[in-house]
Scaffold this motif. Structure first.
Motif, PDB file in Angstrom:
ATOM      1  N   ASN A 179     -13.707 -16.846 -11.282  1.00 54.29           N
ATOM      2  CA  ASN A 179     -14.892 -17.189 -10.490  1.00 54.29           C
ATOM      3  C   ASN A 179     -15.177 -16.150  -9.406  1.00 54.29           C
ATOM      4  OD1 ASN A 179     -15.529 -19.551 -11.915  1.00 54.29           O
ATOM      5  ND2 ASN A 179     -14.086 -20.768 -10.712  1.00 54.29           N
ATOM      6  N   HIS A 180     -14.127 -15.606  -8.812  1.00 48.94           N
ATOM      7  CA  HIS A 180     -14.327 -14.513  -7.852  1.00 48.94           C
ATOM      8  C   HIS A 180     -14.951 -13.310  -8.546  1.00 48.94           C
ATOM      9  CE1 HIS A 180     -12.378 -16.802  -4.863  1.00 48.94           C
ATOM     10  NE2 HIS A 180     -11.121 -16.462  -5.100  1.00 48.94           N
ATOM     11  N   ALA A 181     -14.451 -13.008  -9.740  1.00 44.75           N
ATOM     12  CA  ALA A 181     -14.977 -11.867 -10.496  1.00 44.75           C
ATOM     13  C   ALA A 181     -16.451 -12.058 -10.834  1.00 44.75           C
ATOM     14  CB  ALA A 181     -14.158 -11.663 -11.772  1.00 44.75           C
ATOM     15  N   LEU A 182     -16.815 -13.291 -11.206  1.00 42.29           N
ATOM     16  CA  LEU A 182     -18.206 -13.583 -11.571  1.00 42.29           C
ATOM     17  C   LEU A 182     -19.145 -13.465 -10.368  1.00 42.29           C
ATOM     18  CD1 LEU A 182     -17.597 -16.565 -14.002  1.00 42.29           C
ATOM     19  CD2 LEU A 182     -18.590 -14.345 -14.610  1.00 42.29           C
ATOM     20  N   LYS A 183     -18.630 -13.691  -9.166  1.00 43.77           N
ATOM     21  CA  LYS A 183     -19.434 -13.521  -7.957  1.00 43.77           C
ATOM     22  C   LYS A 183     -19.609 -12.057  -7.594  1.00 43.77           C
ATOM     23  CE  LYS A 183     -17.736 -17.839  -5.875  1.00 43.77           C
ATOM     24  NZ  LYS A 183     -16.857 -18.389  -4.808  1.00 43.77           N
ATOM     25  N   THR A 184     -18.691 -11.220  -8.092  1.00 41.51           N
ATOM     26  CA  THR A 184     -18.621  -9.820  -7.668  1.00 41.51           C
ATOM     27  C   THR A 184     -19.207  -8.854  -8.676  1.00 41.51           C
ATOM     28  OG1 THR A 184     -16.536 -10.412  -6.560  1.00 41.51           O
ATOM     29  CG2 THR A 184     -17.021  -8.061  -6.776  1.00 41.51           C
ATOM     30  N   MET A 185     -19.067  -9.204  -9.966  1.00 39.57           N
ATOM     31  CA  MET A 185     -19.445  -8.281 -11.043  1.00 39.57           C
ATOM     32  C   MET A 185     -20.428  -8.952 -11.996  1.00 39.57           C
ATOM     33  SD  MET A 185     -15.651  -6.628 -11.659  1.00 39.57           S
ATOM     34  CE  MET A 185     -14.775  -8.057 -10.996  1.00 39.57           C
ATOM     35  N   GLU A 186     -21.016  -8.163 -12.849  1.00 33.43           N
ATOM     36  CA  GLU A 186     -22.076  -8.631 -13.753  1.00 33.43           C
ATOM     37  C   GLU A 186     -21.512  -9.274 -15.014  1.00 33.43           C
ATOM     38  OE1 GLU A 186     -25.855  -6.777 -16.324  1.00 33.43           O
ATOM     39  OE2 GLU A 186     -24.632  -5.478 -15.017  1.00 33.43           O
ATOM     40  N   LEU A 187     -22.068 -10.440 -15.368  1.00 34.46           N
ATOM     41  CA  LEU A 187     -21.753 -11.086 -16.639  1.00 34.46           C
ATOM     42  C   LEU A 187     -22.695 -10.527 -17.709  1.00 34.46           C
ATOM     43  CD1 LEU A 187     -20.485 -13.335 -18.437  1.00 34.46           C
ATOM     44  CD2 LEU A 187     -22.252 -14.875 -17.557  1.00 34.46           C
ATOM     45  N   VAL A 188     -22.122 -10.071 -18.833  1.00 35.97           N
ATOM     46  CA  VAL A 188     -22.914  -9.460 -19.902  1.00 35.97           C
ATOM     47  C   VAL A 188     -22.643 -10.190 -21.215  1.00 35.97           C
ATOM     48  CG1 VAL A 188     -23.378  -7.357 -21.213  1.00 35.97           C
ATOM     49  CG2 VAL A 188     -22.828  -7.202 -18.768  1.00 35.97           C
TER      50      VAL A 188
END
Length: 285
Positions: A179-188
């Motif tokens: 969830n931290h990653a999804l707030k920080t980086m782009e979901l493709v």
């Protein structure tokens, strides 16, 4: 004829994003031959394993370590595959094949794969360097949002290894970090067509939804390792044996009648599957 080679921009994209899509790496004729062999040969089905997601939906997969002299082995060992992997791993040592999975997500019932990193699984095998491990997905049928294509978190390979635990019968990443990653980086959403290749780093965070569409989603995922990357707790031997490369034309020249009973799929013939148990190997690979 010069073997296929990635360009500088493609290599840079892989390094920065953790993944690279190469359109049309394999032709329609080649992918049709692969898909037809996978669907029509009963040996592939007999040696497939069901794996449940958290909702109970099933994904079928077949797994093997040593690529043979067959249509699947010729794809895995083809010049264009091995040369591309060698370029992306950026190592002087030869490319080795760790294992390949034939993923079979059938319409309406094909299960999801939880958020994970491949190195989250392979860490238990004690591979030393995650940068020297990668996977290549070859689409045998179209993969899109409707039938559960691969989703990736762009650049997440730079996070390093995230803790993993079981999610249903699969190994999943620590959802707080996801969830931290999804707030920080782009979901493709990696929507690809038959013959397209998706190269991705062993630490790239990825998942896929269940296939709720009316169309199948089949793909091959081949995992490669640099010979210099030692796996201190891996019982198979393919990860340290340089791939015996075949010309790109070998796939189309292969005679389907020679497929036989596909010994490479039988778990009793592979020491890794025989010693660890087929079910446990599937759950952690």
């Amino acid at each position: 004829m010069t073997s296929f080679s990635l360009n500088t921009n493609q290599i840079k994209t892989f390094d920065e994003d953790g993944y690279l899509v190469v359109k049309g790496l394999f032709s329609k004729e080649e992918t049709d031959k692969l898909y037809r062999t996978a669907v029509e040969n009963s040996v592939m089905q007999k040696n497939a394993m069901d794996l449940n997601d958290q909702s109970g939906k099933k994904t079928k997969l077949s797994l093997w370590f040593t690529p043979g002299d067959d249509v699947f082995g010729y794809l895995i060992r083809s010049e264009r595959m091995v040369n591309s992997v060698w370029q992306l791993l950026a190592q002087e040592s030869p490319v080795c094949h760790f294992h390949t999975k034939l993923m079979q997500k059938e319409p309406k019932v094909g299960g999801a794969w939880e958020w994970h990193q491949d190195y989250g699984y392979w860490y238990k095998n004690q591979f030393i360097f995650p940068d020297q491990l990668m996977s290549v997905m070859i689409a045998l049928t179209a993969a899109n949002k409707e039938n559960g294509c691969l989703q990736v978190i762009k650049g997440s390979h730079k996070m390093g290894r995230v803790n993993h635990g079981f999610a249903g019968e699969q190994v999943g990443a620590d959802m707080e970090m996801v969830n931290h990653a999804l707030k920080t980086m782009e979901l493709v959403y990696c929507e690809i067509e038959p013959g397209d290749a998706l190269f991705f780093h062993s630490n790239l965070m990825h998942r896929s939804e269940a296939n709720l569409s009316d169309h199948p989603r089949w793909s091959l995922i081949s995992c490669y390792n640099s010979q210099s990357n030692i796996a201190y707790a891996e019982t198979s031997t393919s990860w340290r044996v340089p791939v015996s490369v075949v010309p790109d034309r070998a796939l189309l020249e292969w005679d389907a009648s020679s497929f036989g009973d596909a010994d490479f799929l039988k778990k009793e013939n592979d020491p890794a599957l025989k010693t660890t148990g087929w079910e446990s190997e599937v759950k952690t690979t």
